[in-house]
Design a protein around this motif. Sequence first.
Motif, PDB file in Angstrom:
ATOM      1  N   ASP A  19       0.941  -1.254  -0.004  1.00  0.00           N
ATOM      2  CA  ASP A  19      -0.074  -0.034  -0.135  1.00  0.00           C
ATOM      3  C   ASP A  19       0.872   1.209  -0.062  1.00  0.00           C
ATOM      4  O   ASP A  19       1.981   1.279   0.669  1.00  0.00           O
ATOM      5  N   LYS A  20       0.452   2.074  -0.817  1.00  0.00           N
ATOM      6  CA  LYS A  20       0.990   3.745  -0.727  1.00  0.00           C
ATOM      7  C   LYS A  20       0.856   4.302   0.424  1.00  0.00           C
ATOM      8  O   LYS A  20      -0.246   4.384   0.963  1.00  0.00           O
ATOM      9  N   PRO A  21       1.956   4.906   1.080  1.00  0.00           N
ATOM     10  CA  PRO A  21       1.543   5.733   2.120  1.00  0.00           C
ATOM     11  C   PRO A  21       0.771   6.994   1.906  1.00  0.00           C
ATOM     12  O   PRO A  21       0.592   7.321   0.748  1.00  0.00           O
ATOM     13  N   LEU A  22      -0.215   7.318   2.909  1.00  0.00           N
ATOM     14  CA  LEU A  22      -0.922   8.344   2.600  1.00  0.00           C
ATOM     15  C   LEU A  22      -0.725   9.667   2.788  1.00  0.00           C
ATOM     16  O   LEU A  22      -1.429  10.677   2.769  1.00  0.00           O
ATOM     17  N   VAL A  23       0.676   9.934   3.688  1.00  0.00           N
ATOM     18  CA  VAL A  23       1.178  11.236   3.806  1.00  0.00           C
ATOM     19  C   VAL A  23       2.140  11.438   2.819  1.00  0.00           C
ATOM     20  O   VAL A  23       2.836  10.490   2.000  1.00  0.00           O
ATOM     21  N   LEU A  24       2.223  12.751   2.250  1.00  0.00           N
ATOM     22  CA  LEU A  24       2.976  12.966   1.200  1.00  0.00           C
ATOM     23  C   LEU A  24       4.586  12.914   1.285  1.00  0.00           C
ATOM     24  O   LEU A  24       5.201  12.272   0.414  1.00  0.00           O
ATOM     25  N   LYS A  25       5.019  13.466   2.296  1.00  0.00           N
ATOM     26  CA  LYS A  25       6.621  13.294   2.645  1.00  0.00           C
ATOM     27  C   LYS A  25       6.813  12.707   4.020  1.00  0.00           C
ATOM     28  O   LYS A  25       6.970  13.380   4.809  1.00  0.00           O
ATOM     29  N   PRO A  26       6.685  11.444   4.141  1.00  0.00           N
ATOM     30  CA  PRO A  26       6.693  10.808   5.557  1.00  0.00           C
ATOM     31  C   PRO A  26       8.314  11.205   6.023  1.00  0.00           C
ATOM     32  O   PRO A  26       8.932  10.872   5.300  1.00  0.00           O
ATOM     33  N   ARG A  27       8.149  11.355   7.254  1.00  0.00           N
ATOM     34  CA  ARG A  27       9.565  11.632   7.968  1.00  0.00           C
ATOM     35  C   ARG A  27      10.312  10.222   8.344  1.00  0.00           C
ATOM     36  O   ARG A  27      11.596  10.182   8.045  1.00  0.00           O
ATOM     37  N   SER A  28       9.340   9.128   8.699  1.00  0.00           N
ATOM     38  CA  SER A  28      10.139   7.822   8.776  1.00  0.00           C
ATOM     39  C   SER A  28      10.142   7.124   7.400  1.00  0.00           C
ATOM     40  O   SER A  28       9.530   7.261   6.580  1.00  0.00           O
ATOM     41  N   LYS A  29      11.202   6.089   7.502  1.00  0.00           N
ATOM     42  CA  LYS A  29      11.460   5.158   6.347  1.00  0.00           C
ATOM     43  C   LYS A  29      10.879   3.918   6.753  1.00  0.00           C
ATOM     44  O   LYS A  29      10.553   3.069   5.782  1.00  0.00           O
ATOM     45  N   LYS A  30      10.501   3.543   7.824  1.00  0.00           N
ATOM     46  CA  LYS A  30       9.834   2.308   8.345  1.00  0.00           C
ATOM     47  C   LYS A  30       8.362   2.318   8.172  1.00  0.00           C
ATOM     48  O   LYS A  30       7.971   3.532   8.581  1.00  0.00           O
ATOM     49  N   ALA A  31       7.721   1.309   8.007  1.00  0.00           N
ATOM     50  CA  ALA A  31       6.513   1.206   7.950  1.00  0.00           C
ATOM     51  C   ALA A  31       5.605   1.704   8.892  1.00  0.00           C
ATOM     52  O   ALA A  31       4.512   2.330   8.818  1.00  0.00           O
TER      53      ALA A  31
END
Length: 69
Positions: A41-53
């Motif tokens: 699934d694609k993240p729903l936040v545009l620029k996540p700070r975290s790299k972990k799921a």
Amino acid sequence: MEQERDGMRYPAIDQLVTKTNSKYRLVVGAAIRAKQIEEGDKPLVLKPRSKKAIGIALEEIYENKIEIK
């Protein structure tokens, strides 16, 4: 306003618990969403700070992109 990162997880647990009213719901909901992200699934936040799921899932909860019931 950009929150400073001082080694603590963003977003803070106090902020996240207000979204679910239960630490247990928060943990289970975040784990389920993290698994979905790991499975493609694609993240729903545009620029996540975290790299972990799990971090991305917590950011989604904090930003009201998903609701834990």
